[in-house]
Design a protein around this motif. Sequence first.
Motif, PDB file in Angstrom:
ATOM      1  N   VAL A 107       0.692  -1.365  -0.145  1.00  0.00           N
ATOM      2  CA  VAL A 107       0.043   0.070  -0.064  1.00  0.00           C
ATOM      3  C   VAL A 107       0.835   1.258  -0.014  1.00  0.00           C
ATOM      4  O   VAL A 107       0.465   2.184  -0.676  1.00  0.00           O
ATOM      5  N   LEU A 108       1.922   1.244   0.795  1.00  0.00           N
ATOM      6  CA  LEU A 108       2.911   2.414   0.975  1.00  0.00           C
ATOM      7  C   LEU A 108       3.952   2.475   0.074  1.00  0.00           C
ATOM      8  O   LEU A 108       4.446   3.750  -0.128  1.00  0.00           O
ATOM      9  N   CYS A 109       4.445   1.415  -0.667  1.00  0.00           N
ATOM     10  CA  CYS A 109       5.880   1.504  -1.325  1.00  0.00           C
ATOM     11  C   CYS A 109       5.516   1.143  -2.786  1.00  0.00           C
ATOM     12  O   CYS A 109       4.878  -0.140  -2.912  1.00  0.00           O
ATOM     13  N   PRO A 110       6.147   1.790  -4.020  1.00  0.00           N
ATOM     14  CA  PRO A 110       5.972   1.174  -5.277  1.00  0.00           C
ATOM     15  C   PRO A 110       6.929  -0.079  -5.238  1.00  0.00           C
ATOM     16  O   PRO A 110       7.576  -0.183  -4.565  1.00  0.00           O
ATOM     17  N   SER A 111       6.633  -0.954  -6.374  1.00  0.00           N
ATOM     18  CA  SER A 111       7.257  -2.138  -6.545  1.00  0.00           C
ATOM     19  C   SER A 111       9.008  -2.019  -6.303  1.00  0.00           C
ATOM     20  O   SER A 111       9.789  -2.831  -5.942  1.00  0.00           O
ATOM     21  N   THR A 112       9.299  -0.556  -6.905  1.00  0.00           N
ATOM     22  CA  THR A 112      10.716  -0.561  -6.909  1.00  0.00           C
ATOM     23  C   THR A 112      11.382  -0.470  -5.849  1.00  0.00           C
ATOM     24  O   THR A 112      12.654  -0.348  -5.631  1.00  0.00           O
ATOM     25  N   ASP A 113      10.622   0.003  -4.775  1.00  0.00           N
ATOM     26  CA  ASP A 113      11.196   0.182  -3.388  1.00  0.00           C
ATOM     27  C   ASP A 113      10.891  -0.904  -2.421  1.00  0.00           C
ATOM     28  O   ASP A 113      10.883  -0.666  -1.208  1.00  0.00           O
TER      29      ASP A 113
END
Length: 223
Positions: A122-128
Motif C-alpha cells: 500500500v505504501l511503497c511502489p514495487s521498485t522500493d
Amino acid sequence: MAVIALIWLPGALSAAPLRSYESIKARVVVQRDSMATLYQAAGTEKRAALVVAARKLILNTIAKDLFPPWMGTPWDFNGITQKPGEGMIACGYFVTTVLRDAGFGVERSKLAQQASLKIIQVLCPSTDIKDYGGIDVPELVRRMGKLPQGLYIVGLDIHTGFISNGATSVDFIHASYGNPRVVVHEQALKSKVLAQSKRFVLGRVDNDELLRKWLRKEAIPTI
C-alpha cells in the motif's frame, strides 16, 4: 539516521511526555501544511528540492520525536492504543500509528489489520520493495548496506516493524511480542524476533512517491 538503541520499561512515561507527543503531532501538521503550500506553487525543480527536504524532516521527526515516547509501551496482539505509554499496542498498529502521526494520510486501523506484505504494498511502489527469503539476520544487514540509508517497514513471517538503515547501524524498532513484550529499539543483529523469521520483506518509507503524497496531503487508501 541511526539512533542509540533503547529499551524503556512500562510505566516510564508520565503525562508530560504525552502532552509533548501531542504537541509533536500538531507541529508535524503545521510543517506539512506549510511545505504542501510551497509544493503546490512550485515548479519541477523546486518540487524535487521539497521532496528532499520532506525526507529529511520526516526521518528526523520519526527517529527523534515519535519513536522515543513509544518505547516501553506494552505489546498486545489486540492492542490499539493511540497514546504512547497508555494501553497496549500491536505491531501493525505501532507501524500505522507512527506513520499517521508523521503526517501520512493512512487509514490507521484498516491498514494495521493487513498482513505486513499488504501494508508495504500500500505504501511503497514495487521498485522500493525488497523480498529476501532463506537468509539470516547477518545477511539481511549485509544486504541493507547496499540499500539507501533511511527508514524501512519490514514484514516478517508473523510480525512487522521498522528498520532504520543508518550509516553505522541497522536497528529494529517494533512492538515486540518477545520479552519484555514492549515497544523496543534494538540492534538488528541482536534481535531475537528478527532471528526467528525466515523471510524479510522491506519497503522504503521515505520513497519519493510516498513523500510526494505527504506533500500533497493525499489520503492513502488501503486497497
